[in-house]
Design a protein around this motif. Structure first.
Motif, PDB file in Angstrom:
ATOM      1  N   TYR A 261      38.372  40.320  38.820  1.00 43.07           N
ATOM      2  CA  TYR A 261      39.002  38.627  39.225  1.00 43.07           C
ATOM      3  C   TYR A 261      40.077  38.160  38.585  1.00 43.07           C
ATOM      4  O   TYR A 261      40.284  38.257  37.358  1.00 43.07           O
ATOM      5  CB  TYR A 261      37.552  37.901  38.862  1.00 43.07           C
ATOM      6  N   ASN A 262      41.100  37.634  39.363  1.00 40.42           N
ATOM      7  CA  ASN A 262      42.547  37.351  38.647  1.00 40.42           C
ATOM      8  C   ASN A 262      43.007  38.429  37.824  1.00 40.42           C
ATOM      9  O   ASN A 262      43.929  38.410  37.120  1.00 40.42           O
ATOM     10  CB  ASN A 262      42.435  36.095  37.869  1.00 40.42           C
ATOM     11  N   GLY A 263      42.630  39.722  38.162  1.00 45.45           N
ATOM     12  CA  GLY A 263      43.132  40.766  37.878  1.00 45.45           C
ATOM     13  C   GLY A 263      42.431  41.032  36.040  1.00 45.45           C
ATOM     14  O   GLY A 263      42.921  41.705  35.324  1.00 45.45           O
ATOM     15  N   ILE A 264      41.550  40.026  36.004  1.00 42.89           N
ATOM     16  CA  ILE A 264      41.236  39.943  34.308  1.00 42.89           C
ATOM     17  C   ILE A 264      39.779  40.235  34.064  1.00 42.89           C
ATOM     18  O   ILE A 264      39.487  40.886  33.116  1.00 42.89           O
ATOM     19  CB  ILE A 264      41.362  38.330  33.913  1.00 42.89           C
ATOM     20  N   THR A 265      38.771  39.684  34.983  1.00 40.49           N
ATOM     21  CA  THR A 265      37.264  39.787  34.548  1.00 40.49           C
ATOM     22  C   THR A 265      36.669  40.509  35.603  1.00 40.49           C
ATOM     23  O   THR A 265      36.698  40.608  36.675  1.00 40.49           O
ATOM     24  CB  THR A 265      36.703  38.395  34.183  1.00 40.49           C
ATOM     25  N   VAL A 266      35.494  41.285  35.011  1.00 40.40           N
ATOM     26  CA  VAL A 266      34.718  42.136  35.948  1.00 40.40           C
ATOM     27  C   VAL A 266      33.380  41.888  35.938  1.00 40.40           C
ATOM     28  O   VAL A 266      32.868  41.862  34.661  1.00 40.40           O
ATOM     29  CB  VAL A 266      35.110  43.646  35.689  1.00 40.40           C
ATOM     30  N   PRO A 267      32.539  41.523  37.217  1.00 40.58           N
ATOM     31  CA  PRO A 267      31.062  41.361  36.948  1.00 40.58           C
ATOM     32  C   PRO A 267      30.436  42.432  36.275  1.00 40.58           C
ATOM     33  O   PRO A 267      30.813  43.549  36.313  1.00 40.58           O
ATOM     34  CB  PRO A 267      30.771  41.418  38.208  1.00 40.58           C
TER      35      PRO A 267
ATOM     36  N   GLU B 121      32.376  27.182  38.517  1.00 41.96           N
ATOM     37  CA  GLU B 121      31.634  28.032  39.485  1.00 41.96           C
ATOM     38  C   GLU B 121      31.826  29.424  39.606  1.00 41.96           C
ATOM     39  O   GLU B 121      30.995  30.208  40.280  1.00 41.96           O
ATOM     40  CB  GLU B 121      31.813  27.459  40.916  1.00 41.96           C
ATOM     41  N   ASP B 122      32.795  30.193  38.862  1.00 46.42           N
ATOM     42  CA  ASP B 122      33.031  31.523  38.991  1.00 46.42           C
ATOM     43  C   ASP B 122      32.329  32.236  37.911  1.00 46.42           C
ATOM     44  O   ASP B 122      32.265  33.714  37.856  1.00 46.42           O
ATOM     45  CB  ASP B 122      34.428  31.748  38.637  1.00 46.42           C
TER      46      ASP B 122
ATOM     47  N   THR C  77      31.027  36.028  38.515  1.00 43.23           N
ATOM     48  CA  THR C  77      30.439  36.393  39.470  1.00 43.23           C
ATOM     49  C   THR C  77      31.117  37.500  40.398  1.00 43.23           C
ATOM     50  O   THR C  77      31.978  37.342  40.786  1.00 43.23           O
ATOM     51  CB  THR C  77      29.816  35.264  40.229  1.00 43.23           C
ATOM     52  N   GLU C  78      29.921  37.872  41.229  1.00 36.94           N
ATOM     53  CA  GLU C  78      30.347  39.090  42.089  1.00 36.94           C
ATOM     54  C   GLU C  78      31.008  38.119  43.410  1.00 36.94           C
ATOM     55  O   GLU C  78      32.202  38.523  43.756  1.00 36.94           O
ATOM     56  CB  GLU C  78      29.353  39.768  42.931  1.00 36.94           C
ATOM     57  N   ASP C  79      30.711  36.986  43.560  1.00 36.24           N
ATOM     58  CA  ASP C  79      30.983  36.175  44.506  1.00 36.24           C
ATOM     59  C   ASP C  79      32.600  35.778  44.334  1.00 36.24           C
ATOM     60  O   ASP C  79      33.549  36.134  45.326  1.00 36.24           O
ATOM     61  CB  ASP C  79      30.364  34.969  44.654  1.00 36.24           C
ATOM     62  N   ALA C  80      32.914  35.514  43.117  1.00 41.56           N
ATOM     63  CA  ALA C  80      34.074  35.101  42.738  1.00 41.56           C
ATOM     64  C   ALA C  80      35.170  36.331  42.713  1.00 41.56           C
ATOM     65  O   ALA C  80      36.186  35.993  43.444  1.00 41.56           O
ATOM     66  CB  ALA C  80      34.253  34.631  41.222  1.00 41.56           C
TER      67      ALA C  80
ATOM     68  N   ARG D 194      35.740  37.049  46.453  1.00 47.22           N
ATOM     69  CA  ARG D 194      36.729  36.174  47.200  1.00 47.22           C
ATOM     70  C   ARG D 194      38.308  36.421  46.774  1.00 47.22           C
ATOM     71  O   ARG D 194      39.168  36.542  47.678  1.00 47.22           O
ATOM     72  CB  ARG D 194      36.346  34.820  46.543  1.00 47.22           C
ATOM     73  N   PHE D 195      38.290  36.794  45.412  1.00 48.49           N
ATOM     74  CA  PHE D 195      39.647  37.146  44.925  1.00 48.49           C
ATOM     75  C   PHE D 195      40.231  38.366  45.660  1.00 48.49           C
ATOM     76  O   PHE D 195      41.376  38.431  46.053  1.00 48.49           O
ATOM     77  CB  PHE D 195      39.584  37.416  43.367  1.00 48.49           C
ATOM     78  N   VAL D 196      39.374  39.475  45.825  1.00 45.63           N
ATOM     79  CA  VAL D 196      39.660  40.777  46.365  1.00 45.63           C
ATOM     80  C   VAL D 196      40.046  40.492  47.846  1.00 45.63           C
ATOM     81  O   VAL D 196      41.172  40.984  48.255  1.00 45.63           O
ATOM     82  CB  VAL D 196      38.792  41.696  46.152  1.00 45.63           C
ATOM     83  N   SER D 197      39.234  39.649  48.587  1.00 44.96           N
ATOM     84  CA  SER D 197      39.776  39.351  50.157  1.00 44.96           C
ATOM     85  C   SER D 197      41.123  38.830  50.112  1.00 44.96           C
ATOM     86  O   SER D 197      41.699  39.285  50.987  1.00 44.96           O
ATOM     87  CB  SER D 197      38.716  38.421  50.686  1.00 44.96           C
TER      88      SER D 197
END
Ligand code: NAP
Length: 663
Positions: free
Chosen positions: A545-551, A658-659, A601-604, A607-610
């Motif tokens: 996520y943002n190239g930074i965090t991973v669920p 929310e992320d 979250t997986e959702d965040a 969203r980022f990857v899409s």
């Protein structure tokens, strides 16, 4: 292996840096030049940067007449002087600048401090020609803006109380130093480790002949360390390395680096909410515990040498570009270079005059953007301005960054239904292609055989573009150079056999064959929540996520991670610094909440990857028929950021509630 221990690094006092700039100068040289001498300087200066600096130094943005606003004409291939100002604007701009410079001399003003916000906004309004959406990210870079952003908004000791929260930073290159600096500012305890015996990361490892920046020097420094006395327009590798060492020394980071220490693995201990990290260093292998881990390993760390048949049988010296050191001797030797990417294109022109024979194996020809000043020094005029006009060098840096925001996206964006596929992706892209081919036709006018090989068979921008001042074409046309385009068949004791079965004898083979860029944290084992290993989780498709965090990997951050590498626009340093600041701000958030961990979250992430996938699919490099190092084995672009710095700045502005889940 001793039992896991909590490291006992000293708590640093929060680092206080005036203007958040380690290279800040309080006083500039006096102006002693006559009006006529100043006029000559103005004639050769970059006007928008000079006008901005003079308005700031005089505290008088009224000199920035509305009619002088640079139009910021987009750059297709050749840059536009003064941001595309018309000749009438340039003429009037020079009059205004000269009058202001004379005023500056006569007033004796030699320093500039933090400006009132309205003045900063007025100057940015002028420079950006009204693009207010650029300002927040530009203020990240502007020491004299009262609302400069980037420094942590907390002091560790205030939030942590008696709690101990220790961070491990893996890697002492550009990213690790950025993370170290922000942690120092927060006064947070941390340790940086690096496998190498010295800091600098890629700039320590890559010491091959000719190594230097292939993006302008003034876009390649930290917002918090704005060196302005650079010798070269495109800095040499050693200059960047020295800069990084100086930054680390000035910030007190160097003594916090444990050199010769490799990161082997990390395992999340759910009960303790800690990472149990295995490090190999001079004292052997040890386990240590940290509350957070920041990977600053980047994308271009692990060399890629293709599995050529017979590789191990070669009797001479074989070296990957990144492993080139002083023991590699090419003088009078038969040298084979495999690859024609960014590394080869610096090595080949640097060595072809020393060798007995040079053979260049080209699989794909590179596109190159004209940069006639590629090997040039900064001018005397620039040097005078950065020494004499307060903050001029920093305004010039800002101006360079600003021009880079839109960059060249418009030249590489694919047009739906474009008929020129697969050689171009749009009418503009086709125009760029034709203009670059015309330049090559001139360079290879006596060698039609080489011209044919030099024209890429894919669209401009589909792979990383290089800089061209003619040295590549010159090196390939030298009598001692052979260009081979039939591929590598196999390697023997004597040299390299090409795809047509011809042996090219060699004493030295240079693998300029790139890096395992899409395999983040290659060669390490990171086991997160529920016993999931990071590479298993990614299954060949690195995502963060943002190239930074991973669920599932709490309190684990990547800098220069998946999908954050900009290639035709923007500052890599801004991307790196923002990721470092995001990680530090997440640590602040944990302390503020008294939480033990945070997990995206997986959702965040989805969203980022899409979002980045949609962006990359529109670009030349994301087309289905293209293959490049930006992609993973399945063809998804996993390394590249397809938007501007401004969008990344906005995406990383805060740790959005929310992320993340906190516990
Ligand atoms: P690269 O751009 O990935 O180039 C690798 C070269 O090796 C390409 O020409 C590639 O051909 C060729 N190659 C790979 N496998 C091959 C095979 N099996 N047979 C024949 N040829 C093969 O690697 P790089 O030049 O090291 O640069 C990597 C990145 O590092 C750059 O894009 C840039 O981001 C960074 N870099 C920056 C600088 C700088 O700022 N000064 C300097 C060097 C590198 P294909 O193109 O056909 O794949």
């Amino acid at each position: 292996m001793p039992g896991a221990a909590r490291p006992t690094a000293e708590l640093p006092a929060p680092l206080r840096v005036p203007f958040d700039d380690l290279f800040w100068r309080d006083e500039y040289d006096p102006i002693v030049e006559t009006d006529a001498e100043l006029a000559a300087i103005v004639e050769r200066a970059d006007l928008p940067a000079l006008l901005a600096a003079l308005a700031a130094a005089l505290g008088d943005p009224s000199i920035l007449e509305p009619g002088l606003r640079p139009p910021l004409t987009l750059v297709d291939t050749f840059g536009h002087p003064h941001g595309g100002m018309t000749s009438a604007q340039v003429e009037r701009g020079r009059e205004v600048a000269l009058a202001a410079l004379v005023r500056l001399r006569d007033s004796g003003i030699r320093s500039v401090g933090i400006l009132p916000r309205e003045q900063v906004d007025a100057i940015l309004d002028f420079l950006t020609n009204g693009r207010a959406e650029y300002w927040p990210s530009l203020k990240h870079e502007l020491g004299l803006a009262p609302d400069k952003n980037g420094a942590p908004d907390f002091v560790y000791a205030d939030l942590a109380g008696s709690r101990e929260f220790r961070t491990l930073v893996i890697g002492a290159g550009v990213s690790g130093i950025a993370a170290g600096y922000r942690l120092m500012q927060a006064g947070a305890p941390f340790t940086i480790i690096d496998e190498a015996p010295a800091l600098g990361g890629t700039w320590w490892k890559n010491r091959y002949p000719g190594v230097r920046l292939d993006t302008p020097t003034f876009g390649y420094s930290y917002s918090f360390a704005q060196k302005t006395d650079w010798p070269h327009q495109f800095a040499e590798g050693g200059e960047i390395h020295d800069y990084l060492a100086e930054v680390a020394d000035r910030a007190g980071i160097t003594e916090r680096i444990e050199f010769g220490t490799r990161f082997d693995s990390a395992r999340w201990d759910e009960d303790a909410s800690e990472w149990v990290v295995v490090l190999s260093g001079p004292q052997g292998t040890e386990e240590r515990r940290f509350d957070a881990v920041i990977s600053a390993l980047g994308q271009l760390d692990r060399p890629h040498i293709p599995d050529f048949p017979g590789l191990e049988t070669f009797a001479g010296r074989a070296v990957h570009s990144q492993d080139w050191d002083e023991t590699v001797d090419v003088e009078g030797k038969r040298v084979v270079v495999i690859g024609t990417g960014a590394s080869a294109y610096q090595i080949v022109p640097a060595v072809y005059e020393q060798v007995d024979h040079l053979t260049v194996f080209q699989r794909s020809a590179p596109w190159m953007i004209p940069a006639d000043n590629y090997h040039e020094r900064m001018t005397d005029t620039f040097d005078w301005l950065q020494r004499t006009v307060p903050h001029y060098g920093q305004w010039f840096r800002l101006w360079t960054l600003l021009l880079g925001i839109p960059g060249r996206f418009h030249t590489v964006t694919a047009e739906e239904g474009w008929s020129g596929v697969p050689l171009s992706v749009s009418a503009k892209n086709h125009e760029v292609r034709e203009s670059l081919i015309a330049r090559m036709a001139e360079q290879y006018r006596d060698r039609p055989d080489l011209l044919e090989l030099a024209i890429p068979n894919y669209p401009p921008g589909a792979k990383r573009m290089l800089r061209d001042n003619g040295v590549w074409a010159k090196a390939l046309q030298a009598p001692q150079t052979t260009v081979v385009s039939t591929g590598v068949g196999r390697i023997t004791a004597e040299g390299v056999v090409d795809g047509a079965g011809v042996l090219h004898e060699a004493d030295v083979i240079v693998f300029a064959t790139g890096f395992k860029a899409s395999d983040f944290l290659d060669g390490t084992d990171v086991v997160g929540r529920g016993g999931v290993e990071l590479h298993d989780y990614w299954a060949g498709d690195s995502r963060a996520y943002n190239g930074i965090t991973v669920p599932r990997f709490p309190n684990f951050f990547l800098i220069y991670g998946p999908n954050v590498n900009g290639v035709v626009a923007g500052s890599g340093h801004l991307m790196i610094e923002r990721a470092a600041e995001y990680a530090v701000s997440a640590i602040g958030e944990l302390l503020r909440r008294g939480a033990r961990s945070l997990e995206v979250t997986e959702d965040a992430l989805d969203r980022f990857v899409s979002w980045v996938d949609a962006g990359n699919r529109r670009m030349a490099w994301g087309q289905e028929y293209i293959s490049n190092w930006y992609q993973n084995a399945a063809g998804r672009v996993v390394t590249i950021w397809p938007y501007t710095n401004v969008e990344y700045w906005a995406a990383t502005e805060s740790i959005a509630e929310e992320d993340y889940t906190f516990d």
